[in-house]
Scaffold this motif. Structure first.
Motif, PDB file in Angstrom:
ATOM      1  N   MET A 198      28.827  60.343   6.672  1.00 19.00           N
ATOM      2  CA  MET A 198      30.076  59.855   7.365  1.00 19.00           C
ATOM      3  C   MET A 198      29.816  58.612   7.734  1.00 19.00           C
ATOM      4  SD  MET A 198      29.396  61.451  11.183  1.00 19.00           S
ATOM      5  CE  MET A 198      30.676  60.217  11.864  1.00 19.00           C
ATOM      6  N   LYS A 199      31.143  57.874   7.949  1.00 19.61           N
ATOM      7  CA  LYS A 199      31.002  56.595   8.759  1.00 19.61           C
ATOM      8  C   LYS A 199      31.148  56.551  10.076  1.00 19.61           C
ATOM      9  CE  LYS A 199      33.623  53.693   5.113  1.00 19.61           C
ATOM     10  NZ  LYS A 199      34.695  53.328   4.578  1.00 19.61           N
ATOM     11  N   PHE A 200      30.370  55.995  10.867  1.00 22.50           N
ATOM     12  CA  PHE A 200      30.442  55.923  12.168  1.00 22.50           C
ATOM     13  C   PHE A 200      31.271  55.099  12.954  1.00 22.50           C
ATOM     14  CE2 PHE A 200      26.196  57.420  11.049  1.00 22.50           C
ATOM     15  CZ  PHE A 200      25.898  58.320  11.537  1.00 22.50           C
ATOM     16  N   GLU A 201      32.554  55.388  12.363  1.00 20.65           N
ATOM     17  CA  GLU A 201      33.700  54.419  12.986  1.00 20.65           C
ATOM     18  C   GLU A 201      34.869  55.550  13.307  1.00 20.65           C
ATOM     19  OE1 GLU A 201      35.296  51.975   9.661  1.00 20.65           O
ATOM     20  OE2 GLU A 201      33.465  51.105   9.494  1.00 20.65           O
ATOM     21  N   LEU A 202      35.498  55.107  14.255  1.00 17.87           N
ATOM     22  CA  LEU A 202      36.491  56.028  15.054  1.00 17.87           C
ATOM     23  C   LEU A 202      37.719  55.847  14.116  1.00 17.87           C
ATOM     24  CD1 LEU A 202      36.484  56.008  18.765  1.00 17.87           C
ATOM     25  CD2 LEU A 202      35.280  57.737  17.210  1.00 17.87           C
ATOM     26  N   PRO A 203      38.664  56.592  13.752  1.00 14.35           N
ATOM     27  CA  PRO A 203      40.040  56.404  13.370  1.00 14.35           C
ATOM     28  C   PRO A 203      40.676  55.954  14.218  1.00 14.35           C
ATOM     29  CG  PRO A 203      39.614  58.987  13.453  1.00 14.35           C
ATOM     30  CD  PRO A 203      38.226  58.240  13.680  1.00 14.35           C
ATOM     31  N   PRO A 204      41.673  54.832  13.996  1.00 10.03           N
ATOM     32  CA  PRO A 204      42.411  54.347  15.141  1.00 10.03           C
ATOM     33  C   PRO A 204      43.220  55.287  15.698  1.00 10.03           C
ATOM     34  CG  PRO A 204      43.038  53.502  12.958  1.00 10.03           C
ATOM     35  CD  PRO A 204      42.112  54.422  12.736  1.00 10.03           C
ATOM     36  N   LEU A 205      43.585  55.373  17.168  1.00 10.55           N
ATOM     37  CA  LEU A 205      44.547  56.009  17.637  1.00 10.55           C
ATOM     38  C   LEU A 205      46.023  56.137  16.708  1.00 10.55           C
ATOM     39  CD1 LEU A 205      44.473  55.425  21.511  1.00 10.55           C
ATOM     40  CD2 LEU A 205      43.937  57.411  20.471  1.00 10.55           C
TER      41      LEU A 205
END
Ligand code: MN
Length: 202
Positions: free
Chosen positions: A1-8
């Motif tokens: 996984m990428k440790f990035e949040l999807p934008p709101l």
């Protein structure tokens, strides 16, 4: 996984007045992002980190599970809401809710009761069981219906940080505002369709 949040999926002020921009800001930037940062610290560089988030939460327990599940749960919470949401569901969802709850208002009542009644921190969910039946459940802390094989269709965060700035201790008022004005039926429709597609493919 990428440790990035999807934008709101919407601007931080878009959920007002039911949820204030300040609550969305702190909830997303501090709590949700905080879980992601701690998850990266906990599993980054390990073989587990190559897996998808849903698989990570199915394969872990303890703190790793709590962090992975809280990242997933929050991303799903933002998807479960939308500005100008709530209201009457589209016909396919209304039919499914009527089949399994009696009618849509009974579903709303059960969701509100589950969300308001969960003792302590947790989540209220609309899920689809393996049998296809829809049900309302609540879960404690980071618990997630994926671990019992159910398909989550919608969730409401009932940790105090989700509502305390706007409603203080009145969780019921927050839950009513979310159900009346923010529920995203498109999220439910999408999850029902992806389950159907998955079944036909397998
Ligand atoms: Mn939260």
């Amino acid at each position: 996984m990428k440790f990035e949040l999807p934008p709101l999926p919407y601007p931080k002020e878009a959920l007002a007045p039911a949820i204030s921009p300040r609550t969305v800001d702190i909830h997303f930037e501090k709590h949700h992002r905080g879980y992601m940062e701690k998850l990266e610290k906990a599993i980054g560089g390990k073989p587990l980190a190559n897996e998808e988030l849903e698989d990570i939460l199915r394969k872990t327990d303890g703190q790793e599970f709590n962090l992975a599940a809280q990242v997933w749960n929050h991303t799903f919470y933002w998807m479960s809401l939308r500005p100008d949401g709530g209201g009457e569901p589209p016909a396919e969802i209304a039919d499914a809710l009527s089949r399994d709850f009696g009618d849509v208002s009974q579903f709303r009542k059960e969701l509100a009761e589950a969300a308001t009644g969960e003792f302590g921190s947790g989540w209220a969910w609309l899920i689809q069981r393996d049998s296809g039946e829809l049900a309302v459940i609540s879960s404690s802390d980071a618990e997630n219906p994926l671990t019992s094989g159910a398909n989550p269709l919608l969730t409401i965060d009932v940790w105090e940080h989700a509502y305390y700035l706007d409603y203080q201790n009145d969780r019921g008022a927050y839950v009513r505002a979310v159900i009346d004005s923010l529920l995203n039926w498109d999220c439910v429709a999408q999850r029902l369709r992806s389950r159907e597609a998955g079944r036909k493919a397998s």
